[in-house]
Design a protein around this motif. Sequence first.
Motif, mmCIF file in Angstrom:
data_model
loop_
_atom_site.group_PDB
_atom_site.id
_atom_site.type_symbol
_atom_site.label_atom_id
_atom_site.label_comp_id
_atom_site.label_asym_id
_atom_site.label_seq_id
_atom_site.Cartn_x
_atom_site.Cartn_y
_atom_site.Cartn_z
ATOM 1 N N LEU A 1 47.028 -15.170 93.161
ATOM 2 C CA LEU A 1 47.196 -15.956 94.705
ATOM 3 C C LEU A 1 46.671 -17.355 94.769
ATOM 4 C CD1 LEU A 1 46.039 -12.935 96.994
ATOM 5 C CD2 LEU A 1 48.045 -13.917 96.761
ATOM 6 N N THR A 2 45.713 -17.633 93.828
ATOM 7 C CA THR A 2 45.084 -19.011 93.716
ATOM 8 C C THR A 2 46.298 -19.901 93.060
ATOM 9 O OG1 THR A 2 42.787 -18.251 93.543
ATOM 10 C CG2 THR A 2 43.436 -20.458 92.532
ATOM 11 N N VAL A 3 46.677 -19.514 92.031
ATOM 12 C CA VAL A 3 47.877 -20.414 91.391
ATOM 13 C C VAL A 3 48.815 -20.454 92.377
ATOM 14 C CG1 VAL A 3 46.749 -20.070 88.996
ATOM 15 C CG2 VAL A 3 48.763 -18.644 89.951
ATOM 16 N N VAL A 4 49.512 -19.702 93.138
ATOM 17 C CA VAL A 4 50.695 -19.966 93.839
ATOM 18 C C VAL A 4 50.451 -20.671 95.333
ATOM 19 C CG1 VAL A 4 51.550 -17.678 92.792
ATOM 20 C CG2 VAL A 4 50.519 -17.775 94.985
ATOM 21 N N SER A 5 49.113 -20.766 95.371
ATOM 22 C CA SER A 5 48.771 -21.527 96.698
ATOM 23 C C SER A 5 48.033 -22.842 96.627
ATOM 24 C CB SER A 5 47.876 -20.748 97.670
ATOM 25 O OG SER A 5 46.816 -20.382 97.060
ATOM 26 N N ASP A 6 47.585 -23.037 95.328
ATOM 27 C CA ASP A 6 46.841 -24.650 94.994
ATOM 28 C C ASP A 6 47.852 -25.297 94.846
ATOM 29 O OD1 ASP A 6 45.308 -26.562 94.135
ATOM 30 O OD2 ASP A 6 43.682 -25.147 93.443
ATOM 31 N N ALA A 7 48.346 -26.279 95.735
ATOM 32 C CA ALA A 7 49.300 -27.248 95.438
ATOM 33 C C ALA A 7 48.821 -28.565 94.277
ATOM 34 C CB ALA A 7 49.614 -27.937 96.819
ATOM 35 N N ALA A 8 47.474 -28.741 94.485
ATOM 36 C CA ALA A 8 46.763 -29.646 93.505
ATOM 37 C C ALA A 8 46.920 -29.121 92.178
ATOM 38 C CB ALA A 8 45.467 -29.802 94.064
ATOM 39 N N MET A 9 46.528 -27.942 91.917
ATOM 40 C CA MET A 9 46.764 -27.259 90.655
ATOM 41 C C MET A 9 48.004 -27.471 90.128
ATOM 42 S SD MET A 9 45.531 -23.617 89.456
ATOM 43 C CE MET A 9 43.713 -23.765 89.712
ATOM 44 N N GLN A 10 48.976 -26.986 90.913
ATOM 45 C CA GLN A 10 50.546 -26.933 90.405
ATOM 46 C C GLN A 10 51.094 -28.570 90.178
ATOM 47 O OE1 GLN A 10 52.479 -25.471 94.116
ATOM 48 N NE2 GLN A 10 51.411 -23.520 93.842
ATOM 49 N N GLN A 11 50.384 -29.499 90.909
ATOM 50 C CA GLN A 11 50.824 -30.805 90.719
ATOM 51 C C GLN A 11 50.182 -31.508 89.346
ATOM 52 O OE1 GLN A 11 53.030 -32.927 92.126
ATOM 53 N NE2 GLN A 11 52.355 -34.175 90.181
ATOM 54 N N GLN A 12 49.183 -30.943 89.186
ATOM 55 C CA GLN A 12 48.357 -31.471 87.869
ATOM 56 C C GLN A 12 49.014 -30.720 86.724
ATOM 57 O OE1 GLN A 12 46.160 -33.508 87.415
ATOM 58 N NE2 GLN A 12 45.640 -33.313 85.244
ATOM 59 N N ALA A 13 49.436 -29.410 86.750
ATOM 60 C CA ALA A 13 50.033 -28.856 85.774
ATOM 61 C C ALA A 13 51.497 -29.515 85.470
ATOM 62 C CB ALA A 13 50.359 -27.306 86.050
ATOM 63 N N ALA A 14 52.190 -29.912 86.536
ATOM 64 C CA ALA A 14 53.413 -30.389 86.315
ATOM 65 C C ALA A 14 53.219 -32.029 85.762
ATOM 66 C CB ALA A 14 54.218 -30.679 87.513
ATOM 67 N N SER A 15 52.020 -32.643 85.999
ATOM 68 C CA SER A 15 52.009 -33.793 85.521
ATOM 69 C C SER A 15 51.658 -33.845 84.078
ATOM 70 C CB SER A 15 50.798 -34.583 86.178
ATOM 71 O OG SER A 15 50.311 -35.949 85.529
ATOM 72 N N LEU A 16 50.684 -32.728 83.498
ATOM 73 C CA LEU A 16 50.459 -32.607 82.227
ATOM 74 C C LEU A 16 51.546 -32.178 81.396
ATOM 75 C CD1 LEU A 16 48.063 -32.461 79.860
ATOM 76 C CD2 LEU A 16 47.756 -30.128 80.794
ATOM 77 N N GLY A 17 52.249 -31.305 81.948
ATOM 78 C CA GLY A 17 53.644 -30.898 81.256
ATOM 79 C C GLY A 17 54.564 -31.973 80.864
ATOM 80 N N ALA A 18 54.888 -32.940 81.799
ATOM 81 C CA ALA A 18 55.523 -34.216 81.628
ATOM 82 C C ALA A 18 55.005 -34.836 80.391
ATOM 83 C CB ALA A 18 55.745 -34.984 82.832
ATOM 84 N N GLN A 19 53.739 -35.077 80.386
ATOM 85 C CA GLN A 19 53.124 -35.976 79.293
ATOM 86 C C GLN A 19 53.277 -34.976 78.068
ATOM 87 O OE1 GLN A 19 48.886 -37.222 79.632
ATOM 88 N NE2 GLN A 19 49.034 -36.457 81.787
ATOM 89 N N ILE A 20 53.075 -33.905 78.010
ATOM 90 C CA ILE A 20 53.412 -33.051 76.663
ATOM 91 C C ILE A 20 55.064 -33.151 76.131
ATOM 92 C CG2 ILE A 20 53.335 -30.812 75.664
ATOM 93 C CD1 ILE A 20 50.626 -30.348 77.411
ATOM 94 N N GLN A 21 55.731 -33.180 77.245
ATOM 95 C CA GLN A 21 57.145 -33.168 76.986
ATOM 96 C C GLN A 21 57.477 -34.565 76.412
ATOM 97 O OE1 GLN A 21 59.132 -32.184 80.721
ATOM 98 N NE2 GLN A 21 57.688 -30.371 80.795
#
Length: 431
Positions: free
Chosen positions: A379-399
């Motif tokens: 429930l935390t990961v599907v509702s935490d917009a800041a965490m989702q954005q941070q994960a997307a940003s880190l994913g872009a760096q790694i890619q």
Amino acid sequence: MKIAIIALGSRGDVQPYVALGKGLQAAGHHVLLLSHENFDALAAAHGLEFCAMYGNVQAIVEGEEMRRLLAKGNFLEITKYTARESKRAATMWAKTGLEVCQGMDLLVAGVGGLYLGQALSEKLRLPLLPAFVFPFTPTKAFPGALFPNVIARFGGMVNWLSHQLVRQILWQGSRGGDNAARQQILNIPTAPFLGPKLDSRYPTLYGISPAVLSKPQDWRNTEVTGYWYLDSPGDWTPSASLVEFLAAGAPPIYIGFGSMGNRDAAATAELVLSAIEQTGQRAVLSSGWGGLQPETVPDTVYLIDAIPHDWLFPRMAAVVHHGGAGTTAAGLRAGVPSIIIPFFGDQGFWGDRVAKLGVGTAPIPRKKLTAERLAQAILTVVSDAAMQQQAASLGAQIQAEDGIARVVTTIEEINPLKLVSIAHDAEFSGD
């Protein structure tokens, strides 16, 4: 250049080195992968020449004794068990390695093949490049991978000592087999009681993203290259039923524990399904090697066996897994939040790292996992917009990184004439 890569361990331990071999081969080098006999199909699928080393890791992991030890999560007991297994195999590994590494120009080894690689390096007068996927070089910056992050409060020297202890735990568990291989097969002196030293003339390579773990200031002659990803073959396609399931609703949660055995698979399946029901989420449930095979699943759950993470994870809302280095890397590259359930070893280290980076929840140790705790994390990961954005940003760096290309460049910068000179010097100096 003729390069032998020694990779021993589970699928997660071996896969990054298959990726390295594939990249080196594409760059024009001749590559031979030495790994357990159950990875022959994996090597063949990616066009690598393969040498089977005695032992089937999957059979060991699926055995009752290993399942019992994994359920307890005591790394020292697991190390003792694997040490007994490897001691029986050490002389056979050395015999095979000695036969197939004749005429090679370079050896590359991960932690699982490190001591065998060092012994073969001494015997054959070949340079060895250590190539690791979790921190193995002592540093004052953070604790060793087998220690809880809380010990960092005691300062840099305690951190440094924890790394030394990690190295000794792994070495002392391997020392008996290493001594037997050196004496009975290779006819070289046994290593010192505290273990053989790495040759400082060659760099130590880390298949970790610098965006995930920046290089500590006290790591000398070390390169943090970026992850070594083994993507799915170009002709791989998902099943039509999986594609239909994904298209039928919101992105689901992936839940799978890789090669971690579950002694009571039915209870684990019940726990996971209960957590999914509590959250109202859809899920893709992976059985892996853990035997996670519930007899019936609701329409909101899709049951899979093995599937390429590079295809599946970007289509998920979040990923729940054991925290192995390779699975963690795949989840981070996908740009979705992670929930890590560490069983043992370095998995807790990666769980702490994910939480510190703000791309996942705090890890939940397997022994403390309940349906309620898992549901709350989902429930935390599907509702935490800041965490989702941070994960997307880190994913872009790694890619944007290409860790394999950096390794290829590093290896090609090693002058073959220098290698001959160093081997010649070692032969006449007795080093």
